[in-house]
Motif scaffolding. Sequence first.
Motif, PDB file in Angstrom:
ATOM      1  N   THR A  24       1.142  -1.305   0.098  1.00 39.76           N
ATOM      2  CA  THR A  24       0.093  -0.197  -0.362  1.00 39.76           C
ATOM      3  C   THR A  24       0.850   1.429  -0.074  1.00 39.76           C
ATOM      4  O   THR A  24       0.379   1.821  -0.330  1.00 39.76           O
ATOM      5  N   LEU A  25       2.045   1.129   0.646  1.00 40.78           N
ATOM      6  CA  LEU A  25       2.942   2.050  -0.013  1.00 40.78           C
ATOM      7  C   LEU A  25       3.147   2.365  -1.221  1.00 40.78           C
ATOM      8  O   LEU A  25       3.262   4.029  -1.348  1.00 40.78           O
ATOM      9  N   PHE A  26       2.671   1.888  -2.234  1.00 43.59           N
ATOM     10  CA  PHE A  26       3.080   2.516  -3.387  1.00 43.59           C
ATOM     11  C   PHE A  26       1.862   3.492  -3.841  1.00 43.59           C
ATOM     12  O   PHE A  26       2.232   4.492  -4.288  1.00 43.59           O
ATOM     13  N   PHE A  27       1.190   3.553  -3.505  1.00 43.03           N
ATOM     14  CA  PHE A  27      -0.314   4.013  -3.916  1.00 43.03           C
ATOM     15  C   PHE A  27      -0.165   5.054  -3.020  1.00 43.03           C
ATOM     16  O   PHE A  27      -0.228   6.661  -3.267  1.00 43.03           O
ATOM     17  N   LYS A  28       0.644   4.910  -1.647  1.00 46.56           N
ATOM     18  CA  LYS A  28       0.294   6.332  -0.593  1.00 46.56           C
ATOM     19  C   LYS A  28       1.718   7.144  -1.151  1.00 46.56           C
ATOM     20  O   LYS A  28       1.470   8.883  -0.939  1.00 46.56           O
ATOM     21  N   PHE A  29       2.813   6.631  -1.004  1.00 47.83           N
ATOM     22  CA  PHE A  29       4.082   8.005  -1.906  1.00 47.83           C
ATOM     23  C   PHE A  29       3.726   8.530  -3.395  1.00 47.83           C
ATOM     24  O   PHE A  29       4.613   8.738  -3.742  1.00 47.83           O
ATOM     25  N   SER A  30       2.921   7.730  -4.246  1.00 48.62           N
ATOM     26  CA  SER A  30       3.252   7.961  -4.852  1.00 48.62           C
ATOM     27  C   SER A  30       1.752   9.005  -5.891  1.00 48.62           C
ATOM     28  O   SER A  30       1.523   8.902  -6.946  1.00 48.62           O
ATOM     29  N   ALA A  31       1.059   9.210  -4.371  1.00 46.72           N
ATOM     30  CA  ALA A  31      -0.234   9.882  -4.458  1.00 46.72           C
ATOM     31  C   ALA A  31      -1.264   9.449  -5.471  1.00 46.72           C
ATOM     32  O   ALA A  31      -1.872  10.145  -5.803  1.00 46.72           O
ATOM     33  N   ALA A  32      -1.602   8.547  -5.296  1.00 44.13           N
ATOM     34  CA  ALA A  32      -2.358   7.620  -6.633  1.00 44.13           C
ATOM     35  C   ALA A  32      -3.770   8.184  -6.554  1.00 44.13           C
ATOM     36  O   ALA A  32      -4.507   8.604  -4.853  1.00 44.13           O
ATOM     37  N   PRO A  33      -4.811   8.137  -6.898  1.00 45.55           N
ATOM     38  CA  PRO A  33      -5.856   9.124  -6.932  1.00 45.55           C
ATOM     39  C   PRO A  33      -6.157   8.853  -5.498  1.00 45.55           C
ATOM     40  O   PRO A  33      -7.377   9.417  -4.568  1.00 45.55           O
ATOM     41  N   VAL A  34      -6.478   7.500  -5.119  1.00 42.51           N
ATOM     42  CA  VAL A  34      -7.599   6.722  -4.349  1.00 42.51           C
ATOM     43  C   VAL A  34      -7.119   7.352  -2.900  1.00 42.51           C
ATOM     44  O   VAL A  34      -8.070   7.368  -1.818  1.00 42.51           O
ATOM     45  N   SER A  35      -6.110   7.259  -2.707  1.00 43.27           N
ATOM     46  CA  SER A  35      -5.029   7.262  -1.461  1.00 43.27           C
ATOM     47  C   SER A  35      -5.571   9.079  -1.216  1.00 43.27           C
ATOM     48  O   SER A  35      -5.589   9.737  -0.101  1.00 43.27           O
ATOM     49  N   ILE A  36      -5.203   9.737  -2.563  1.00 46.20           N
ATOM     50  CA  ILE A  36      -5.905  11.538  -2.362  1.00 46.20           C
ATOM     51  C   ILE A  36      -7.107  11.782  -1.509  1.00 46.20           C
ATOM     52  O   ILE A  36      -7.424  12.053  -0.736  1.00 46.20           O
ATOM     53  N   TYR A  37      -7.654  10.859  -2.388  1.00 43.06           N
ATOM     54  CA  TYR A  37      -9.148  10.890  -1.809  1.00 43.06           C
ATOM     55  C   TYR A  37      -9.584  10.417  -0.451  1.00 43.06           C
ATOM     56  O   TYR A  37     -10.351  11.872   0.568  1.00 43.06           O
ATOM     57  N   ILE A  38      -9.285   9.249   0.194  1.00 40.39           N
ATOM     58  CA  ILE A  38      -9.009   8.911   1.324  1.00 40.39           C
ATOM     59  C   ILE A  38      -8.372   9.815   2.018  1.00 40.39           C
ATOM     60  O   ILE A  38      -9.183  10.174   3.524  1.00 40.39           O
TER      61      ILE A  38
END
Length: 130
Positions: A24-38
């Motif tokens: 899940t770090l990839f999504f947080k550190f790459s600013a994935a849209p779902v992470s930004i949304y959350i």
Amino acid sequence: MQTKKQNIFIWAARLIAAIILLQTLFFKFSAAPVSIYIFTELGIEPWGRIGTGILELIASILILIPKTTVYGAILGFGLMAGALLSHLTKLGIEVQHDSGKLFILAVIVFASCLFLIISERNKLLTFIKK
């Protein structure tokens, strides 16, 4: 002393928790849209996302090192308690049509960390007594 079977379960829990946290770090550190949304929904974007990612990285490393497993498990348990509480109170079980995948992953890490805390409680008790 742990039996071979207990050791296998402990390593399985370590790997499950660490792999999910690291993935899940990839999504947080790459600013994935779902992470930004959350984290926007929680009102803590971007610092909450980045800070949580750093803490999850630390928890993963600690979980994988046998001498520090219990400390990483406590950190992971706390992080997942926060994630689950966020899902249950603000985000909902399903986030952006993910069919509850993020919630389920948080439950799995939460349960794995709880198992590790219970399994490694003697190390924790020894540390507390010192």
